[in-house]
Enzyme design. Structure first.
Site, PDB file in Angstrom:
ATOM      1  CG  ASP A 124     -45.007 -13.226 -24.091  1.00  0.00           C
ATOM      2  OD1 ASP A 124     -43.765 -13.120 -24.053  1.00  0.00           O
ATOM      3  OD2 ASP A 124     -45.768 -12.273 -24.305  1.00  0.00           O
TER       4      ASP A 124
ATOM      5  CG  HIS B 223     -18.925  18.392 -23.816  1.00  0.00           C
ATOM      6  ND1 HIS B 223     -19.587  18.392 -22.607  1.00  0.00           N
ATOM      7  CD2 HIS B 223     -18.737  19.691 -24.154  1.00  0.00           C
ATOM      8  CE1 HIS B 223     -19.786  19.635 -22.218  1.00  0.00           C
ATOM      9  NE2 HIS B 223     -19.285  20.442 -23.143  1.00  0.00           N
TER      10      HIS B 223
END
Length: 273
Positions: A117, A250
């Site tokens: 950062d 599915h």
């Protein structure tokens, strides 16, 4: 709101979650309001004052005053590089205090590198980890490796979740003259069984010329998990034809990603057709 607290979100932009696909932003906004969250945008807090009763008055830029018990202000963050003596050794800093580095994370001093950062590139923990692995390859293994900050999967753990990777529709339209949009909105099976009215949104952004999938965007349960997996085919540059050739599992919500065979609409030279 889920714990029975009256909640208001004040957002400075025209719509919540800038830099995300507009369909996701609008759908999340609508769903949050259905859950009872009040959303006010565009607006910012001008001042907060304590009332004699111990509550807080918040004056908004719209002229509206909210009387609340607590205020949380999220204003972003800047690199935490103060009081480290960096200026004393001559480290080059950006205007926000970020340590300036090249593509290999090297500073302007040969023996000092910076990752994470403090460099103000992409402020995400997995990105910092990736930058560290690239640093090891470059500095200790003689294999110069630059961090790849392109096509980073991202999740927002809102309710419902957002998972996204690649270009939004708006960004794709700016870069490509022919864009295909595949979009599906439906109630996932878990909500059908529970009786909840919450919908799921899935969207693929495709380059009409090369058929390359440029972006994938999901709003709904487990969207973050799906975004991590979608990051692989998008990083690999797979095409919509590759998605179409993939068999569906599915019954799952994710099967929608490989069964949207026809584009919902196209955008050619900035015009929707």
């Amino acid at each position: 709101t889920g714990l029975g607290v009256d909640t208001t979100l004040v957002y400075r932009g025209q719509e919540i979650l800038s830099r995300f696909d507009m369909d996701l932003r609008r759908s999340l906004h609508e769903t949050m309001e259905k859950k009872g969250i009040k959303i006010l945008c565009p607006a910012v807090s001008e001042w907060v004052r304590k009332t004699p009763e111990g509550r807080l008055d918040v004056l908004l830029s719209s002229g509206q005053t909210l009387t609340v018990d607590q205020v949380m202000l999220a204003i972003g963050r800047i690199p935490n590089t103060e009081n480290m003596g960096l200026e004393g050794v001559g480290i080059e800093l950006g205007k926000t205090g970020a340590i300036v580095v090249d593509r290999y994370s090297r500073t302007n001093l040969d023996n000092i590198w910076a990752i994470g950062d403090v460099t103000h590139r992409v402020q995400l923990t997995p990105v910092a980890i990736h930058e560290a692995m690239c640093f090891i390859e470059t500095a200790f293994k003689g294999n110069p490796t630059a961090p790849d900050h392109d096509t980073i999967p991202t999740a927002v753990f809102s309710q419902p979740e957002i998972g996204t990777v690649g270009l939004s529709e708006d960004d794709a339209v700016k870069r490509f003259p022919d864009v295909e949009i595949y979009r599906a909105s439906f109630r996932p099976m878990r909500h059908t069984l529970s009786g909840r009215d919450e919908k799921m949104l899935m969207k693929l952004v495709v380059d009409g010329a090369s058929r390359k999938v440029l972006g994938a965007h999901i709003l709904g349960p487990d969207a973050g998990e799906m975004a991590q997996l979608l990051g692989i085919p998008l990083k690999a540059g797979l095409t919509k034809d590759d998605f179409d050739r993939t068999m569906a599992v599915h019954p799952t919500a994710a099967e929608e990603l490989v069964t949207m065979y026809k584009p919902t609409y196209r955008v050619k030279n900035g015009e929707r057709v």
